[in-house]
Design an enzyme around this catalytic site. Structure first.
Site, short mmCIF file in Angstrom:
data_model
loop_
_atom_site.label_atom_id
_atom_site.label_comp_id
_atom_site.label_asym_id
_atom_site.label_seq_id
_atom_site.Cartn_x
_atom_site.Cartn_y
_atom_site.Cartn_z
N ARG A 288 0.74 -1.40 0.15
CA ARG A 288 -0.08 -0.02 -0.08
C ARG A 288 0.96 1.30 0.12
O ARG A 288 0.41 2.21 0.68
CB ARG A 288 -0.76 -0.17 1.21
CG ARG A 288 -1.95 -1.21 1.47
CD ARG A 288 -3.00 -0.62 0.22
NE ARG A 288 -4.13 -1.42 0.63
CZ ARG A 288 -5.03 -1.01 1.41
NH1 ARG A 288 -5.02 0.31 1.75
NH2 ARG A 288 -6.27 -1.81 1.62
N ARG B 250 -3.23 7.08 0.97
CA ARG B 250 -3.70 8.47 1.69
C ARG B 250 -2.57 9.04 2.68
O ARG B 250 -2.77 10.15 3.11
CB ARG B 250 -4.95 8.29 2.66
CG ARG B 250 -6.31 7.89 1.71
CD ARG B 250 -7.29 7.42 2.34
NE ARG B 250 -7.11 6.06 2.81
CZ ARG B 250 -7.74 5.31 3.59
NH1 ARG B 250 -8.98 5.66 3.98
NH2 ARG B 250 -7.31 4.04 3.73
N ARG C 119 -6.80 12.01 -5.77
CA ARG C 119 -8.11 11.46 -5.42
C ARG C 119 -9.06 12.38 -5.61
O ARG C 119 -10.27 12.21 -6.06
CB ARG C 119 -7.97 10.68 -4.09
CG ARG C 119 -7.54 9.39 -4.00
CD ARG C 119 -8.63 8.34 -4.42
NE ARG C 119 -9.65 7.79 -3.79
CZ ARG C 119 -10.93 8.05 -3.68
NH1 ARG C 119 -11.28 8.56 -4.63
NH2 ARG C 119 -11.62 7.30 -2.69
N ASP D 153 -7.27 -2.63 -6.81
CA ASP D 153 -7.61 -3.31 -5.58
C ASP D 153 -8.18 -4.54 -5.94
O ASP D 153 -8.45 -4.97 -7.02
CB ASP D 153 -9.15 -2.35 -5.04
CG ASP D 153 -9.25 -2.68 -3.63
OD1 ASP D 153 -8.53 -2.00 -2.75
OD2 ASP D 153 -10.03 -3.55 -3.32
N TYR E 107 -15.25 -10.95 1.34
CA TYR E 107 -15.86 -9.59 1.01
C TYR E 107 -17.21 -9.72 0.00
O TYR E 107 -18.29 -9.11 0.33
CB TYR E 107 -15.12 -8.85 0.29
CG TYR E 107 -14.08 -8.30 0.91
CD1 TYR E 107 -14.17 -7.08 1.91
CD2 TYR E 107 -12.88 -8.72 0.82
CE1 TYR E 107 -13.12 -6.55 2.67
CE2 TYR E 107 -11.72 -8.22 1.94
CZ TYR E 107 -11.78 -7.20 2.47
OH TYR E 107 -10.46 -6.54 3.37
O1 CP3 Z 1 -0.36 -1.38 -2.44
C1 CP3 Z 1 -0.45 -0.48 -3.22
O2 CP3 Z 1 0.02 0.71 -3.17
C2 CP3 Z 1 -1.36 -0.99 -4.39
C3 CP3 Z 1 -2.84 -0.49 -4.20
C4 CP3 Z 1 -3.81 -1.44 -3.38
C5 CP3 Z 1 -4.94 -1.06 -2.85
N1 CP3 Z 1 -5.55 -1.99 -2.25
C6 CP3 Z 1 -5.46 0.57 -3.04
C7 CP3 Z 1 -6.52 0.81 -1.93
C8 CP3 Z 1 -3.67 -2.78 -2.97
C9 CP3 Z 1 -2.43 -3.86 -3.32
C10 CP3 Z 1 -4.90 -3.15 -2.30
C11 CP3 Z 1 -5.00 -4.51 -1.71
C12 CP3 Z 1 -6.41 -4.59 -0.91
N2 CP3 Z 1 -7.45 -3.91 -1.07
C13 CP3 Z 1 -6.40 -5.77 -0.02
C14 CP3 Z 1 -5.50 -6.77 0.35
C15 CP3 Z 1 -4.25 -6.22 1.27
C16 CP3 Z 1 -4.60 -5.87 2.82
O3 CP3 Z 1 -4.52 -4.43 2.88
O4 CP3 Z 1 -4.99 -6.60 3.44
C17 CP3 Z 1 -7.70 -5.74 0.72
C18 CP3 Z 1 -8.20 -6.50 1.85
C19 CP3 Z 1 -8.36 -4.73 0.02
C20 CP3 Z 1 -9.70 -4.00 0.02
C21 CP3 Z 1 -10.18 -2.76 0.33
N3 CP3 Z 1 -9.56 -1.69 -0.24
C22 CP3 Z 1 -10.21 -2.25 1.90
C23 CP3 Z 1 -10.51 -3.06 2.98
C24 CP3 Z 1 -10.14 -1.02 1.60
C25 CP3 Z 1 -10.68 0.05 2.86
C26 CP3 Z 1 -9.49 0.46 3.81
C27 CP3 Z 1 -8.85 1.56 3.44
O5 CP3 Z 1 -7.45 1.47 3.44
O6 CP3 Z 1 -9.57 2.57 3.03
C28 CP3 Z 1 -9.91 -0.88 0.29
C29 CP3 Z 1 -9.55 0.54 -0.30
C30 CP3 Z 1 -8.40 1.02 -0.79
N4 CP3 Z 1 -7.41 0.18 -1.78
C31 CP3 Z 1 -7.39 2.22 -0.52
C32 CP3 Z 1 -6.45 2.18 -1.63
C33 CP3 Z 1 -5.60 3.04 -1.76
C34 CP3 Z 1 -8.24 3.47 0.09
C35 CP3 Z 1 -9.40 4.19 -0.48
C36 CP3 Z 1 -9.02 5.68 -0.85
O7 CP3 Z 1 -8.11 6.10 -1.19
O8 CP3 Z 1 -10.24 6.33 -0.87
#
Ligand code: CP3
Length: 364
Positions: free
Chosen positions: A44, A48, A57, A94, A170
């Site tokens: 990640r 943010r 964003r 994602d 999910y």
């Molecule tokens: O690593 C990176 O920089 C690449 C991008 C990436 C995202 N999600 C962007 C994201 C990757 C590799 C993921 C994987 C992901 N997504 C996982 C597996 C890794 C982990 O963290 O366990 C999971 C479970 C998800 C599902 C998901 N997406 C959740 C639970 C959330 C909400 C939690 C949060 O951090 O807000 C997301 C949203 C998400 N995916 C964001 C980002 C940058 C934040 C949303 C935003 O910017 O508004």
């Protein structure tokens, strides 16, 4: 877009082989070479905690729309590479683009995480379709193609997907869950439907990862973030087995492409992953003891990890000490420095810079 985003010097300082200035360190570590300094990227790493990401964003739409706009996904992917010169860029996307592409309704609520229209029965499952997946996810592959064109020569490009079990949670729970009650209920009470969903996800995950390789991904990582929610036997059945199948089939289709598995909180079952999955590397969560992992896992596969994201938020002397402890434990074998889980939004960007500095200045 700049072809060369940064100039990186990586002087060798120990008995380990020196890093070639323009070769990709991540690929070296994944082929089993110990490197000094080891490659570093962070799960990640785009997100943010970076002010430039928050600004980008704001420039448009919902989160999925953002992921499906190649220029924005490319820019978000490049932001942490410009700032820190990480050894790998991970595609900005994602894991939930797969259920979306299968036809399930997926949306992200500001500050509340992902929401899905939960599957309720076998009929909902019948409505999901894998055929259109590659068409629906074309913008994701377009982003990868562009990234391959503009990344610095020494930066490896990582594609990824969620593991079937994590994605299934999910799809069945309708979002994030604390106890996975619905998914576990399906597993116990509707075993045929549950197995059918997992089969569908094995196929969809394979298609999505293969298409990412075709578009330019050089390394694949599969996130099983909720593996640890399963008791050991169920973990072998529903995390290790489907992931081993995916890795096996990827190795046939794309023999040269390394695969990293992240069965988070798998505990002792990490050893079964090292022995049986066929993965080139395991990404370790912060709970994995360093000495055990060095002796039992790193002798079999490359290891990646495993700094606690909370320690990165806190910073200070404890951060320095934990980074050095990880380097000392794993630095003599095939190793990729990373976090034990994704970076947290309240992480000060200068703490990330500090970690990169310590890792790159290491004296062996
Ligand atoms: O690593 C990176 O920089 C690449 C991008 C990436 C995202 N999600 C962007 C994201 C990757 C590799 C993921 C994987 C992901 N997504 C996982 C597996 C890794 C982990 O963290 O366990 C999971 C479970 C998800 C599902 C998901 N997406 C959740 C639970 C959330 C909400 C939690 C949060 O951090 O807000 C997301 C949203 C998400 N995916 C964001 C980002 C940058 C934040 C949303 C935003 O910017 O508004």
């Amino acid at each position: 877009m700049d072809r060369k985003l940064h100039a990186q010097e990586t002087p060798a300082r120990s008995k380990l082989p020196p890093r070639e200035p323009l070769s990709k360190a991540l690929l070296g570590a994944l082929s089993g070479s110990p490197l000094d300094p080891p490659p570093i990227w962070l799960m990640r790493q785009a997100g943010r905690y970076l002010p430039e990401y928050r600004a980008l964003r704001r420039s448009g739409g919902g989160f999925l729309e953002f992921c499906f706009t190649p220029e924005l996904a490319v820019e978000a992917t490049l932001q942490p590479i410009r700032r820190y010169g990480f050894d790998a860029a991970i595609l900005f996307s994602d894991i939930l683009v797969v259920p979306h592409a299968l036809g399930q309704k997926v949306w992200f609520e500001e500050g509340r995480g992902p929401k899905l229209e939960a599957l309720e029965d076998g009929a909902d499952l019948d409505r999901l379709r894998g055929e259109a997946l590659l068409t629906k996810l074309r913008p994701v592959y377009a982003a990868l193609e562009e990234l391959r064109r503009c990344l610095p020569a020494e930066t490896a490009l990582i594609g990824f997907a969620g593991a079937p079990w994590t994605v299934a949670t999910y799809m069945l729970e309708g979002g994030s869950s604390r106890d996975f009650a619905v998914a576990k209920h399906w597993m116990a009470e509707r075993p045929d439907d549950f197995a059918r969903l997992m089969d569908l996800l094995v196929g969809a995950t394979l298609d999505h990862l293969s298409a990412q390789v075709a578009a330019g991904a050089e390394v694949l990582q599969i996130f099983d973030s909720w593996a640890g929610a399963l008791p050991d036997d169920a973990m072998r059945r529903w995390s290790l087995a489907p992931l081993s199948e995916i890795v096996g089939r990827l190795k046939v289709a794309h023999p040269g492409v390394p695969v990293i598995l992240f069965p988070r909180a798998a505990g002792k079952v990490y050893l079964d992953f090292a022995r049986e999955s066929g993965a080139d590397a395991l990404s370790l969560d912060p709970g994995v003891p360093l000495d055990w992992a060095r002796e039992e896992l790193q002798t079999r596969v490359a290891v990646q990890g495993n700094l606690d994201p909370q320690t990165l938020v806190a910073g200070g002397a404890r951060l320095d000490a934990e980074v050095r402890a990880i380097l000392n434990a794993f630095g003599q074998g095939p190793f990729i420095f990373n976090l034990g889980h994704g970076i947290l939004p309240d992480t000060p960007p200068e703490h990330v810079a500090r970690v990169v500095q310590i890792v790159r200045e290491r004296r062996g």
